[in-house]
Design an enzyme around this catalytic site. Structure first.
Site, PDB file in Angstrom:
ATOM      1  CG  LEU A 199       6.264   6.432  -0.845  1.00 43.58           C
ATOM      2  CD1 LEU A 199       6.920   5.240  -0.169  1.00 43.58           C
ATOM      3  CD2 LEU A 199       7.206   7.634  -0.839  1.00 43.58           C
ATOM      4  CG  PHE A 228      -0.598   0.811   2.367  1.00 41.63           C
ATOM      5  CD1 PHE A 228       0.266   0.328   3.320  1.00 41.63           C
ATOM      6  CD2 PHE A 228      -1.100   2.100   2.518  1.00 41.63           C
ATOM      7  CE1 PHE A 228       0.632   1.099   4.406  1.00 41.63           C
ATOM      8  CE2 PHE A 228      -0.746   2.876   3.601  1.00 41.63           C
ATOM      9  CZ  PHE A 228       0.130   2.379   4.549  1.00 41.63           C
ATOM     10  CE  LYS A 229       4.888   1.619   4.463  1.00 42.90           C
ATOM     11  NZ  LYS A 229       4.107   0.462   4.941  1.00 42.90           N
ATOM     12  CG  ASP A 230       3.507   0.938  -4.784  1.00 43.75           C
ATOM     13  OD1 ASP A 230       4.657   1.383  -4.623  1.00 43.75           O
ATOM     14  OD2 ASP A 230       3.271  -0.227  -5.152  1.00 43.75           O
TER      15      ASP A 230
END
Ligand SMILES: *Cc1c(COP(=O)(O)O)cnc(C)c1O
Length: 489
Positions: A116, A111-113
């Site tokens: 980011l 989920f960091k995408d």
């Protein structure tokens, strides 16, 4: 709209300044001065939009120095064909009142995408707007997911360099391969002997080395961070709470205006806090269930009002939640008790590792939040149970939330429609998922997972082992500065 620090409401900053700085000079986190309200009619209009439309409408409200055209460009490149699902953050229903919000269709499968892929656009634009002439070098210490997502986000972005440290013995095989094979002309990756704390401490030391900062300035660089305290990382995450709500309504399993419960697998408190902002803006959210693994400092906090990081650190099979200091909690505390109290509590956390909020504050917090914990063993049982019962494969982090939601429902009888926030592709943690399913742990984990679940490996993880390893350097934690120094020559 202006921003100020959670530890001092006097001094105001523009959005671009807040994003360019990341952290306030007094150590506090930037928060918006006011929270824009969204009417039910507007939420209804979001239901007719795609993810990009929703993202543009919501982000514009917080970033009034950015033009619509500007933001539209960022949204289109952050949430375009870099995602393997056109819906970007789809809901997967396992029954009429339970959906998993899949936040892992981006280039690094976690989920960091969601944040980011957006942050580099916001950061480079903010640097321009604030007249910064030096090039930024993003420095990251990662326990796995952030490093890779930051590398993908910043690769070949003009005017930026990025250098990532990961603990030699602290990331999964897949996470390591993802990083050491990273492409891009402005990237560097290096392992550090030791665990995540060693890497993190080393990076903090570099950040506070004023002599080194001066030297880099002479070379036209300054250091910045991509971790989740930056407002530019939090804001993009607010969007998927609205998006999930609209998709629930569109599926006819929720009436517009009806409350939805969110259960979020939590580490640094960034993901769940973004949901809390969505609620403050007017999204009907009934409860936030904050799910922890055995590092259950937040569960205890919501139950007692005492935040105590003085406890053993557990290494679990949901490593991205192995955190004892959840930095973003400070933003929520600020809203409930103001800057003076926050400054005092954070001082206590620093010096004694423990603080307690006043009981009326705990009462207010408890209206929005509750916590729950799930052990590694329960995590594995949950993965197997969900696959058997619903033919749906989830990763270890998502399984923590899935189990905590069912415990919550059982304990409280609150069976309102709910969303389990799904933070990683099961393939990213294939080894532990295979083990949970009782598969052959000696076989190639990705292939074994295909066989056990009948699902496909996401494209970004295919052929990882065959890609060229570009980065094989390892340093002792005392030598991290030299590695950065060499990288910026
Ligand atoms: C980072 C991460 C989390 C924790 O999110 P926070 O915003 O730090 O609470 C949970 N699951 C996965 C897979 C992650 O990468």
């Amino acid at each position: 709209m202006k921003y100020y620090s959670t530890r001092n409401a006097e001094k105001k900053y523009t959005a671009a300044q807040a994003i360019a700085k990341g952290l306030a000079d007094d150590g506090g986190l930037f928060v918006p001065e006011t929270i824009p309200l969204i009417s039910m009619d507007e939420i209804k209009s979001f239901c007719g939009m795609d993810y990009r439309g929703r993202a543009l409408a919501i982000m514009l409200k917080y970033l009034d120095e950015f033009s619509k055209e500007e933001l539209e460009g960022y949204v289109n490149s952050a949430y375009g064909d870099n995602y393997d699902d056109d819906r970007i953050a789809p809901l997967h229903f396992t029954n009429d009142a339970t959906a998993y919000l899949e936040l892992w269709h981006g280039p690094t499968c976690a989920f960091k995408d969601m944040a980011l892929q957006m942050l580099p656009h916001l950061l480079t634009a903010s640097l321009k707007k604030t007249g910064e002439e030096k090039k930024v070098c993003i420095l990251v210490a990662t326990s796995g997911d952030t490093g890779k997502a930051a590398l993908e986000g910043f690769k070949d972005v003009q005017g930026t360099r990025i250098f990532v440290f990961y603990p030699k013995d602290g990331v999964s095989d897949i996470q390591r391969l993802q990083m050491v094979t990273q492409e891009g002309g402005n990237v560097g990756v290096c392992s550090v002997t030791g665990n995540f704390d060693d890497a993190q401490t080393g990076v903090k030391k570099i950040f506070s080395d004023l002599q080194f900062a001066k030297e880099l300035e002479g070379r036209g660089f300054f250091l910045s961070s991509a971790n989740s305290i930056n407002w530019g990382r939090l804001l993009p995450q607010v969007v998927y709470y609205f998006s999930a709500y609209c998709d629930y309504v569109n599926s006819r399993k929720l009436e517009l205006g009806e409350e939805l419960v969110f259960c979020v697998p939590t580490g640094n408190f960034g993901n769940i806090l973004a949901g809390w902002y969505a609620k403050q803006m007017g999204l009907p959210i009934g409860k936030f269930v904050c799910a922890s693994n055995e590092n259950n400092v937040l569960t205890d906090f919501f139950a007692t009002g005492v935040y105590n990081k003085n406890r053993p650190f557990h290494t679990t099979i949901s490593p991205s939640m192995d955190i004892l200091v959840s930095s973003n909690l400070e933003r929520m505390l600020h809203a409930y008790c103001g800057d003076a109290t926050v400054a005092e509590l954070m001082g206590k956390l620093n010096s004694e590792g423990i603080y307690e909020v006043p009981s009326d504050t705990l009462g207010k917090i408890s209206r929005d939040f509750t916590g729950g914990v799930c052990s590694d063993e329960q995590t594995k049982i949950e993965i197997k149970a969900v696959l058997n019962k619903s033919s749906y494969l989830i990763d270890t982090h998502t399984a923590v939330a899935s189990k905590v939601l069912s415990d919550y429902r059982e304990e409280t009888g609150d069976n309102r429609p709910a969303v389990v926030v799904s933070t990683a592709s099961p393939y990213k943690f294939a080894g532990d998922v295979v083990s949970a399913l009782g598969g052959n742990e000696k076989a190639d984990a990705l292939t074994e997972l295909n066989r056990l679940s009948g699902t496909k490996t996401p494209k970004p993880l295919l052929g990882l082992g065959k890609r060229q390893v570009r980065f094989s350097e390892n340093v002792e934690s005392g030598d991290m500065k030299q590695a950065v120094d060499k990288f910026l020559r």
